[in-house]
Design a protein around this motif. Structure first.
Motif, PDB file in Angstrom:
ATOM      1  N   ASN A   5       1.005  -1.514   0.022  1.00 48.79           N
ATOM      2  CA  ASN A   5      -0.003   0.621   0.384  1.00 48.79           C
ATOM      3  C   ASN A   5       0.641   1.306  -0.147  1.00 48.79           C
ATOM      4  O   ASN A   5       0.752   2.582  -0.200  1.00 48.79           O
ATOM      5  CB  ASN A   5      -1.002  -0.078   0.869  1.00 48.79           C
ATOM      6  CG  ASN A   5      -1.784  -1.117   0.731  1.00 48.79           C
ATOM      7  OD1 ASN A   5      -2.735  -1.549  -0.175  1.00 48.79           O
ATOM      8  ND2 ASN A   5      -2.709  -1.273   2.337  1.00 48.79           N
ATOM      9  N   GLN A   9       0.532   3.972  -2.515  1.00 50.24           N
ATOM     10  CA  GLN A   9       0.462   5.568  -2.802  1.00 50.24           C
ATOM     11  C   GLN A   9       1.378   6.708  -2.545  1.00 50.24           C
ATOM     12  O   GLN A   9       1.034   7.436  -3.051  1.00 50.24           O
ATOM     13  CB  GLN A   9       0.004   4.983  -0.662  1.00 50.24           C
ATOM     14  CG  GLN A   9       0.123   7.344  -0.160  1.00 50.24           C
ATOM     15  CD  GLN A   9       0.298   7.246   1.737  1.00 50.24           C
ATOM     16  OE1 GLN A   9       0.055   5.579   2.171  1.00 50.24           O
ATOM     17  NE2 GLN A   9       0.354   7.848   2.030  1.00 50.24           N
ATOM     18  N   GLU A  25      -5.740   4.198   5.592  1.00 47.93           N
ATOM     19  CA  GLU A  25      -6.095   2.536   5.300  1.00 47.93           C
ATOM     20  C   GLU A  25      -6.769   2.185   5.873  1.00 47.93           C
ATOM     21  O   GLU A  25      -6.999   1.948   7.651  1.00 47.93           O
ATOM     22  CB  GLU A  25      -4.556   2.055   5.373  1.00 47.93           C
ATOM     23  CG  GLU A  25      -4.263   0.541   5.095  1.00 47.93           C
ATOM     24  CD  GLU A  25      -2.975   0.508   5.540  1.00 47.93           C
ATOM     25  OE1 GLU A  25      -2.382  -1.082   5.380  1.00 47.93           O
ATOM     26  OE2 GLU A  25      -2.341   0.503   4.771  1.00 47.93           O
ATOM     27  N   LEU A  30      -5.587   0.231   0.872  1.00 48.99           N
ATOM     28  CA  LEU A  30      -5.732   1.685   0.771  1.00 48.99           C
ATOM     29  C   LEU A  30      -6.961   2.065   0.355  1.00 48.99           C
ATOM     30  O   LEU A  30      -7.330   2.020  -0.173  1.00 48.99           O
ATOM     31  CB  LEU A  30      -4.185   2.487  -0.142  1.00 48.99           C
ATOM     32  CG  LEU A  30      -4.190   3.013  -0.305  1.00 48.99           C
ATOM     33  CD1 LEU A  30      -3.503   4.793   0.749  1.00 48.99           C
ATOM     34  CD2 LEU A  30      -2.673   3.054  -1.539  1.00 48.99           C
ATOM     35  N   ARG A  85      -3.758  -6.781  -5.291  1.00 48.16           N
ATOM     36  CA  ARG A  85      -3.476  -5.225  -4.506  1.00 48.16           C
ATOM     37  C   ARG A  85      -5.033  -4.835  -4.159  1.00 48.16           C
ATOM     38  O   ARG A  85      -5.192  -4.652  -5.927  1.00 48.16           O
ATOM     39  CB  ARG A  85      -2.543  -4.426  -4.104  1.00 48.16           C
ATOM     40  CG  ARG A  85      -2.287  -3.559  -3.783  1.00 48.16           C
ATOM     41  CD  ARG A  85      -2.063  -3.827  -1.824  1.00 48.16           C
ATOM     42  NE  ARG A  85      -1.252  -4.787  -2.030  1.00 48.16           N
ATOM     43  CZ  ARG A  85      -0.735  -4.805  -0.488  1.00 48.16           C
ATOM     44  NH1 ARG A  85      -1.630  -4.107   0.089  1.00 48.16           N
ATOM     45  NH2 ARG A  85       0.024  -5.739  -0.182  1.00 48.16           N
ATOM     46  N   VAL A  87      -7.627  -1.109  -4.442  1.00 51.03           N
ATOM     47  CA  VAL A  87      -7.418   0.387  -4.261  1.00 51.03           C
ATOM     48  C   VAL A  87      -8.794   1.050  -3.934  1.00 51.03           C
ATOM     49  O   VAL A  87      -9.442   0.846  -5.051  1.00 51.03           O
ATOM     50  CB  VAL A  87      -6.249   0.808  -4.860  1.00 51.03           C
ATOM     51  CG1 VAL A  87      -6.287   2.385  -4.459  1.00 51.03           C
ATOM     52  CG2 VAL A  87      -4.285   0.320  -4.441  1.00 51.03           C
TER      53      VAL A  87
END
Length: 166
Positions: A5, A9, A25, A30, A85, A87
């Protein structure tokens, strides 16, 4: 370098330092709050750069009537399938200017989700190829997910809106 994350970021804030308004988070995901006018270019970068967020999982609306400058919002969930991942991107706007750029030219799957968000919250998606009501009656005349309508029949004495968190 490990795809964390923090890595994501830093990559976004380095490329778009003035576009990210807030970072948090929760539960390991994130969350970036992005300026409405910069959202599309940030998402385009996340998809087409080495970040590889090429799957749009969800688009939905949110209503905060107690916050006039951020009354309506759109939430996007992007997924990098290779690194597994996710987001979350959020953008907010006042109700009188509830419009954000469409992502249908970046993600074909945004079509239905943007139409659903328009249908339930009244948020317009500028450039959408066919923005119209799809789930509610076109004659309904209002957007039912806005927190200005009662959740229960007002004639019932056994239930009230406080049972639903209001």
């Amino acid at each position: 370098m490990e795809f964390t994350n923090n890595f994501v970021q830093e990559a976004i804030t380095r490329e778009f330092p003035d576009s990210v308004l807030n970072i948090s988070e929760s539960y390991g995901m994130l969350t970036l709050e992005i300026k409405k006018e910069d959202l599309k270019k940030v998402v385009h970068h996340m998809k087409d750069s080495s970040l590889n967020f090429f799957f749009l999982t969800d688009v939905c609306g949110i209503h905060h009537p107690e916050m006039p400058e951020k009354e309506l919002g759109v939430i996007y969930h992007l997924h990098n399938l290779v690194e597994n991942r996710r987001v979350r991107l959020k953008t907010f706007m006042p109700r009188e200017n509830a419009e954000v750029d469409t992502l249908t030219d970046l993600y074909a799957g945004a079509n239905w989700m943007e139409r659903e968000t328009f249908d339930f919250y009244g948020i317009k998606f500028k450039g959408h190829p066919d923005l119209r009501v799809i789930l509610n009656d076109p004659e309904l005349g209002y957007h039912p997910m806005l927190k200005e309508y009662r959740l229960e029949d007002g004639t019932r004495m056994d239930k009230d809106d406080t049972m639903f968190g209001r």
